[in-house]
Design an enzyme around this catalytic site. Structure first.
Site, PDB file in Angstrom:
ATOM      1  CG  HIS A  62      -0.421  -0.079   2.516  1.00 37.53           C
ATOM      2  ND1 HIS A  62      -0.618  -1.176   3.319  1.00 37.53           N
ATOM      3  CD2 HIS A  62       0.350   0.772   3.225  1.00 37.53           C
ATOM      4  CE1 HIS A  62      -0.008  -0.978   4.472  1.00 37.53           C
ATOM      5  NE2 HIS A  62       0.596   0.200   4.434  1.00 37.53           N
ATOM      6  CD  GLU A  81       3.941   0.575   4.689  1.00 38.30           C
ATOM      7  OE1 GLU A  81       4.213  -0.263   5.578  1.00 38.30           O
ATOM      8  OE2 GLU A  81       3.580   1.741   4.928  1.00 38.30           O
ATOM      9  CG  HIS A 114       6.791  -0.444  12.266  1.00 34.32           C
ATOM     10  ND1 HIS A 114       6.288   0.832  12.176  1.00 34.32           N
ATOM     11  CD2 HIS A 114       6.070  -1.194  11.388  1.00 34.32           C
ATOM     12  CE1 HIS A 114       5.298   0.861  11.292  1.00 34.32           C
ATOM     13  NE2 HIS A 114       5.151  -0.353  10.792  1.00 34.32           N
TER      14      HIS A 114
END
EC number: 4.6.1.24
Length: 129
Positions: A62, A81, A114
């Protein structure tokens, strides 16, 4: 003499792929990825973007909005990504922390994670700025 020249040429040719692979490898947090793993994820993301589909029942790839302001080699978006995995190419389910970023033209822009980031943000993996 010709034999030595040929031997030098062969040595240089066999060393070149290793140098190329080292440039494409990355480390996200404490997880290392080979160039072939990064390329496999980028190629899968490209195929999905070009066909307008996603992996399994997921939302990946997306669009990635780049709120963190990564440079991504000076490439222009839109960016997408896609999960980066150590075992095979992502095909749905939990995406994990690491991502490859590609452009809408399928240029490999970089890798982000992350791991070590605040909230749901991202930080750069090695080689990405």
């Amino acid at each position: 003499m010709k034999f030595l020249a040929l031997l030098s040429l062969v040595a240089a040719a066999t060393a070149a792929p290793a140098a190329l692979e080292a440039r494409g490898a990355t480390t996200c947090g404490s997880t290392s990825y080979s160039a072939s793993q990064v390329t496999a994820a980028s190629n899968a993301a490209c195929n999905y973007v070009q066909s307008g589909t996603t992996a399994g029942g997921s939302t990946y790839p997306h669009q990635y909005r780049n709120y963190e302001g990564f440079y991504f080699q000076g490439l222009s978006g839109p960016f997408y990504e896609f999960p980066l995995r150590t075992s095979g190419v992502y095909n749905g389910g939990s995406p994990g922390a690491d991502r490859v970023i590609i452009t809408g033209n399928c240029d490999e822009a970089g890798q982000i994670t992350h791991t070590g980031a605040s909230g749901s943000g991202f930080v750069a993996c090695s080689g990405t700025s």
